[in-house]
Scaffold this active site. Structure first.
Site, PDB file in Angstrom:
ATOM      1  N   SER A  79       0.833  -1.197   0.000  1.00  0.00           N
ATOM      2  CA  SER A  79       0.000   0.000   0.000  1.00  0.00           C
ATOM      3  C   SER A  79       0.876   1.259   0.000  1.00  0.00           C
ATOM      4  O   SER A  79       1.707   1.428  -0.887  1.00  0.00           O
ATOM      5  CB  SER A  79      -0.960  -0.047   1.195  1.00  0.00           C
ATOM      6  OG  SER A  79      -2.014   0.865   1.040  1.00  0.00           O
ATOM      7  N   ASP A 204      -9.995  -5.805  -4.114  1.00  0.00           N
ATOM      8  CA  ASP A 204      -9.452  -4.636  -3.411  1.00  0.00           C
ATOM      9  C   ASP A 204     -10.298  -3.401  -3.715  1.00  0.00           C
ATOM     10  O   ASP A 204     -10.496  -3.038  -4.870  1.00  0.00           O
ATOM     11  CB  ASP A 204      -8.005  -4.412  -3.855  1.00  0.00           C
ATOM     12  CG  ASP A 204      -7.241  -3.479  -2.933  1.00  0.00           C
ATOM     13  OD1 ASP A 204      -7.879  -2.669  -2.241  1.00  0.00           O
ATOM     14  OD2 ASP A 204      -5.999  -3.557  -2.926  1.00  0.00           O
ATOM     15  N   HIS A 232      -7.377  -5.972   0.095  1.00  0.00           N
ATOM     16  CA  HIS A 232      -6.211  -5.096   0.180  1.00  0.00           C
ATOM     17  C   HIS A 232      -5.074  -5.654   1.036  1.00  0.00           C
ATOM     18  O   HIS A 232      -3.965  -5.127   0.990  1.00  0.00           O
ATOM     19  CB  HIS A 232      -6.638  -3.724   0.718  1.00  0.00           C
ATOM     20  CG  HIS A 232      -5.616  -2.646   0.544  1.00  0.00           C
ATOM     21  ND1 HIS A 232      -5.173  -2.241  -0.697  1.00  0.00           N
ATOM     22  CD2 HIS A 232      -4.949  -1.889   1.450  1.00  0.00           C
ATOM     23  CE1 HIS A 232      -4.281  -1.277  -0.548  1.00  0.00           C
ATOM     24  NE2 HIS A 232      -4.126  -1.048   0.740  1.00  0.00           N
TER      25      HIS A 232
END
Length: 258
Positions: A79, A204, A232
């Site tokens: 991320s 996601d 995610h």
């Protein structure tokens, strides 16, 4: 952070995402191939890492991380950590031998020609941070697991994993949102010379799977994988599949270095 020992093993550097800390990697550390030495870093202002005086400056954070990473590292960023990893690879190529992205993109915000998060979602998080920091982080953890068949337990695992370390400062969280909103590293990513691999979740809601084909256009030789039922945080929801992906990469990277 684990200290670098006197070993010839290649170093794997793990970079966490927004709102959390290095604790998110705890459930996979014991099963990473023993042929590498693992260093899980806290990004400045998160976990036990001290905030920088200029913590809102993306370049300053990248420079600080580079100072803590040995040369020729295998860098894996999840991320927001992936955004920072891309910048590290571009600005400090001697530090990053290969790059792995986990649910990460060089541009998190949606544009006319790029799939991503809507600006309104970013703004809502920024506003809610001012009202209730803890609740905002909890909500973000729940969103990270959204779509996964085990979403509720995934969010609980994430929350428990980061609880072992200090909560991120409000300044760091605000700066991190600014990074996710403002940084567009697509040109940097396209110009990377290092081998790139990626692991993404088809479900996601933060980094839409549509971004994978766009990344492939920027880096045609990149090896990008999609886990069909992951969201995610694939290293939480699909631990075994994620470890197989990660360890395959590490094993090949170690062999290539010998």
């Amino acid at each position: 952070m684990a200290e670098i020992s006197n070993t010839d093993k290649p170093v794997l550097v793990l970079l966490h995402g927004w709102g959390v800390n290095r604790g998110v990697w705890q459930t996979i550390l014991a099963d990473i191939v023993p042929t590498v030495q693992v260093i899980a870093l806290d990004i400045p202002g998160f976990g036990e890492a001290q905030p920088l005086l200029q913590s809102g400056n993306f370049s300053t954070v990248v420079t600080e991380l580079a100072s803590r990473i040995p040369a020729n590292s295998l860098v894996c960023g999840w991320s927001m950590g992936g955004l920072l990893a891309i910048a590290l690879a571009e600005r400090y190529p001697e530090k990053v031998r290969q790059l792995a992205l986990v649910a990460a993109t060089p541009c998190f915000l949606q544009h006319a020609d790029w799939p991503g998060m809507k600006a309104t979602v970013m703004q809502q998080f920024a506003q809610s941070l001012q009202r209730d920091l803890s609740q905002t982080v909890s909500r973000f953890l729940a969103i990270q697991a959204m779509g996964s068949a085990t979403a509720k337990s995934d969010a609980a695992v994430l929350k428990q994993a980061i609880a072992a370390y200090p909560q991120a400062s409000a300044e760091a969280l605000s700066a991190g949102l600014a990074f996710l909103s403002n940084e567009d590293l697509r040109q940097c990513f396209a110009g990377l010379k290092q081998p790139v691999i990626g692991c993404f979740g088809a479900l996601d809601s933060l980094v839409p799977v549509a971004v994978v084909s766009e990344l492939q256009k920027l880096q045609p030789d990149a090896e990008l994988s999609v886990l069909a039922k992951a969201s995610h945080a694939p290293f939480i929801s699909h631990r075994m599949e994620f470890l197989a992906w990660l360890n395959n990469w590490l094993t090949a990277a170690v062999i290539a270095q010998q």
